[in-house]
Design an enzyme around this catalytic site. Structure first.
Site, PDB file in Angstrom:
ATOM      1  N   LYS A  56      11.405 -12.679  -4.909  1.00 46.86           N
ATOM      2  CA  LYS A  56      12.046 -12.664  -6.232  1.00 46.86           C
ATOM      3  C   LYS A  56      13.393 -13.365  -6.094  1.00 46.86           C
ATOM      4  O   LYS A  56      14.200 -13.007  -5.232  1.00 46.86           O
ATOM      5  CB  LYS A  56      12.261 -11.218  -6.685  1.00 46.86           C
ATOM      6  CG  LYS A  56      13.106 -11.099  -7.940  1.00 46.86           C
ATOM      7  CD  LYS A  56      13.163  -9.666  -8.401  1.00 46.86           C
ATOM      8  CE  LYS A  56      14.140  -9.499  -9.543  1.00 46.86           C
ATOM      9  NZ  LYS A  56      14.066  -8.172 -10.150  1.00 46.86           N
TER      10      LYS A  56
HETATM   11  C1  R5P Z   1      17.773  -7.269  -8.472  1.00 41.12           C
HETATM   12  O1  R5P Z   1      17.976  -7.161  -7.335  1.00 41.12           O
HETATM   13  C2  R5P Z   1      17.286  -6.064  -9.143  1.00 41.12           C
HETATM   14  O2  R5P Z   1      15.909  -5.921  -8.996  1.00 41.12           O
HETATM   15  C3  R5P Z   1      17.738  -6.036 -10.542  1.00 41.12           C
HETATM   16  O3  R5P Z   1      17.990  -4.763 -10.946  1.00 41.12           O
HETATM   17  C4  R5P Z   1      16.777  -6.733 -11.442  1.00 41.12           C
HETATM   18  O4  R5P Z   1      16.301  -7.883 -10.858  1.00 41.12           O
HETATM   19  C5  R5P Z   1      17.456  -7.226 -12.608  1.00 41.12           C
HETATM   20  O5  R5P Z   1      16.551  -7.828 -13.464  1.00 41.12           O
HETATM   21  P1  R5P Z   1      17.177  -8.700 -14.592  1.00 41.12           P
HETATM   22  O6  R5P Z   1      18.181  -9.582 -13.937  1.00 41.12           O
HETATM   23  O7  R5P Z   1      16.037  -9.488 -15.166  1.00 41.12           O
HETATM   24  O8  R5P Z   1      17.780  -7.762 -15.567  1.00 41.12           O
END
Ligand code: R5P
Length: 295
Positions: free
Chosen positions: A205
């Site tokens: 990711k």
């Molecule tokens: C990243 O390390 C974590 O998983 C975050 O809490 C998550 O990726 C955040 O998702 P977004 O940036 O789409 O809100």
């Protein structure tokens, strides 16, 4: 260790050469065990080869983020609209009904809380693999701080999780953290994604960036993008579209879905891009029509 200074610059990503077909639809994971492939098939659609993961793990270091004050109210109704629910074991056990027939990706590291100036000092493996199995996890997410103080500890957590994941057939998603010391450049994401894949992560990711197709090409396993801070819906859909066009296998999106005024419609619009070949404009038109119909 190879000399890291004065090397020939990286330049040939062979963008015209597809990754080798290993007889399994998920890139680079054809040589893994049946159980791991079965879990990957719950994460990635065997039809589109892609996934829409809904990230709501923010509370593990931020507390109650906007939109996540009540996960039972804001996220549980979205469960049917995502392929994978990504959260902590505490949030999932307490707020998501076990009848939700969705793959689970458990956030499996603890990091510094937002009370610290520097979030990237360290990271530890936050659960026992037995508990992940008890929760029927299809994957675990381990955050790594490449280029920051926490690099060593977080890579250690990743490697131990990969060992245990391989033992039980559970894929590990390596998450490239961004923080004060980590620049959001193509060069950085090329480095960070590749390191996590080389250490055995089955899914990476990361964040969308310029020349993203090079980041995808140099990473031997599938990449999904994080959404990041809330953008207007059309811009978030453009980012998802460009990422998928560059070879991403989907999204692991949080705030751009659950902070939308219309989270279900936004999640469905993202699905159109990821699974149904809509471009960003078509998906935004779909979103607008769906929100009108919902009123
Ligand atoms: C990243 O390390 C974590 O998983 C975050 O809490 C998550 O990726 C955040 O998702 P977004 O940036 O789409 O809100």
């Amino acid at each position: 260790m190879a000399d890291a200074v004065g090397n020939k610059a990286v330049k040939d990503f062979h963008l015209d050469v597809p990754a080798p077909d290993q007889g399994f639809f998920v890139k680079g994971l054809g040589n893994t065990d049946w159980g791991l492939k079965n879990r990957l098939s719950r994460i990635f659609s065997p039809k589109s080869g892609r996934t829409v993961m809904l990230a709501f793990d923010h509370g593990y270091f931020m507390g109650s983020t906007a939109g996540l004050e009540r996960i039972d109210v804001s996220i549980a109704p979205l469960a049917d609209h995502a392929d994978v629910l990504m959260g902590t074991r505490g949030a999932i056990r307490s707020c998501i009904p076990p009848t939700a027939d969705r793959a689970i990706c458990l956030r499996a590291t603890h990091d510094n809380s937002v009370l610290f100036d520097d979030l990237s000092q360290g990271s530890g493996f936050a659960l026992d693999m037995e508990d992940a199995i008890r929760m029927n996890a299809s994957a675990l997410a381990i955050q790594c701080f490449i280029g920051a103080k926490g690099e060593r500890d977080s890579l250690e957590a990743l490697c131990r999780a990969v060992d245990q994941g391989n033992r039980y057939g559970i894929p590990i998603m390596g998450v490239t953290a961004v923080g004060k010391e980590m620049a959001r450049t193509t060069k950085y994401f090329l480095l960070a994604t590749r390191i996590l894949a080389e250490q055995g992560a089955s899914i990476i990711k990361t964040y969308f960036c310029e020349d993203f197709e090079k980041v995808v090409a140099a990473c031997p396993v599938p990449i999904v993008i994080a959404g990041g801070k809330k953008l207007p819906e059309d811009e978030a859909l453009t980012m998802a579209y460009q990422a998928v066009q560059s070879g991403a296998c989907g999204v692991d999106m949080g705030r751009n879905i659950f902070q939308s005024e219309y989270p279900i419609e936004m999640c469905e619009a993202v699905r159109k891009v990821v699974h149904e070949g809509f471009n960003d404009k078509e998906a935004f038109e779909f979103f607008q029509e769906a929100t009108k119909a919902g009123k």
